[in-house]
Motif scaffolding. Structure first.
Motif, PDB file in Angstrom:
ATOM      1  N   UNK A  17       0.840  -1.208   0.000  1.00  0.00           N
ATOM      2  CA  UNK A  17       0.000   0.000   0.000  1.00  0.00           C
ATOM      3  C   UNK A  17       0.877   1.261   0.000  1.00  0.00           C
ATOM      4  N   UNK A  18       1.927   1.237   0.829  1.00  0.00           N
ATOM      5  CA  UNK A  18       2.812   2.415   0.900  1.00  0.00           C
ATOM      6  C   UNK A  18       3.475   2.696  -0.443  1.00  0.00           C
ATOM      7  N   UNK A  19       4.039   1.645  -1.050  1.00  0.00           N
ATOM      8  CA  UNK A  19       4.713   1.824  -2.344  1.00  0.00           C
ATOM      9  C   UNK A  19       3.714   2.265  -3.408  1.00  0.00           C
ATOM     10  N   UNK A  20       2.549   1.621  -3.404  1.00  0.00           N
ATOM     11  CA  UNK A  20       1.507   1.956  -4.372  1.00  0.00           C
ATOM     12  C   UNK A  20       1.126   3.441  -4.267  1.00  0.00           C
ATOM     13  N   UNK A  21       0.874   3.885  -3.040  1.00  0.00           N
ATOM     14  CA  UNK A  21       0.406   5.262  -2.855  1.00  0.00           C
ATOM     15  C   UNK A  21       1.497   6.264  -3.218  1.00  0.00           C
ATOM     16  N   UNK A  22       2.721   5.968  -2.803  1.00  0.00           N
ATOM     17  CA  UNK A  22       3.838   6.867  -3.104  1.00  0.00           C
ATOM     18  C   UNK A  22       3.991   7.037  -4.617  1.00  0.00           C
ATOM     19  N   UNK A  23       3.968   5.930  -5.322  1.00  0.00           N
ATOM     20  CA  UNK A  23       4.241   5.994  -6.766  1.00  0.00           C
ATOM     21  C   UNK A  23       3.046   6.540  -7.537  1.00  0.00           C
ATOM     22  N   UNK A  24       1.850   6.207  -7.072  1.00  0.00           N
ATOM     23  CA  UNK A  24       0.652   6.723  -7.734  1.00  0.00           C
ATOM     24  C   UNK A  24       0.577   8.247  -7.639  1.00  0.00           C
ATOM     25  N   UNK A  25       0.906   8.761  -6.444  1.00  0.00           N
ATOM     26  CA  UNK A  25       0.906  10.217  -6.237  1.00  0.00           C
ATOM     27  C   UNK A  25       1.870  10.899  -7.206  1.00  0.00           C
ATOM     28  N   UNK A  26       2.937  10.185  -7.575  1.00  0.00           N
ATOM     29  CA  UNK A  26       3.914  10.758  -8.498  1.00  0.00           C
ATOM     30  C   UNK A  26       3.573  10.491  -9.964  1.00  0.00           C
ATOM     31  N   UNK A  27       2.369  10.003 -10.203  1.00  0.00           N
ATOM     32  CA  UNK A  27       1.890   9.917 -11.572  1.00  0.00           C
ATOM     33  C   UNK A  27       2.155   8.603 -12.285  1.00  0.00           C
ATOM     34  N   UNK A  28       2.678   7.634 -11.557  1.00  0.00           N
ATOM     35  CA  UNK A  28       2.923   6.338 -12.193  1.00  0.00           C
ATOM     36  C   UNK A  28       1.644   5.512 -12.191  1.00  0.00           C
TER      37      UNK A  28
END
Ligand code: MN
Length: 136
Positions: A17-28
């Protein structure tokens, strides 16, 4: 890096969840799984631009998954960053021997991870799939 697709392979739900949210916020755009075999299928079917690979998985190890991906013409050019809790001497060597393109130890410093992901994706878009090893 908008529109780049990252496959996260991680069996720990909180880390995922942490990795997903971090990367999603950055547009990935994110694909994710906690299973090694599923990771191979997702990589073949979706051709992600980058894979973040946990080493300890419930079925195959992340090292075995990486080996299989690197033997497959469809997936061998996808860069793989090993993300591992084994912060032991020799594990980095094992990850690189298995075909991982880079290695980051847990606990992951998110800023460092993001920088690594960004530099992989920009390097790959610039030089077209040539492997670049990044040391942190
Ligand atoms: Mn794990």
């Amino acid at each position: 890096m908008k529109g780049k697709r990252i496959l996260i392979v991680e069996d720990n739900d909180l880390s995922l969840v942490l990795l997903n949210d971090l990367l999603e916020v950055h547009g990935y755009e994110i694909l994710k799984t906690g299973q090694g075999l599923d990771a191979i299928k997702l990589a073949q079917d979706n051709k992600p631009d980058l894979i973040l690979m946990d080493i300890q998985l419930p079925d195959l190890s992340g090292l075995d998954v990486t080996r299989l991906l690197k033997q497959d013409d469809q997936t061998k050019c996808i860069p793989v960053i090993a993300v591992t809790a084994f912060a032991m001497l020799g594990d980095k060597a094992k990850a690189l021997e298995s075909g991982c393109d880079a290695y980051i130890a847990k606990p992951v410093i998110l800023h460092d991870l993001l920088r690594m992901v960004d530099s992989f994706l920009s390097t790959f878009s610039r030089i077209g799939g040539q492997i670049l090893l990044i040391e942190l």
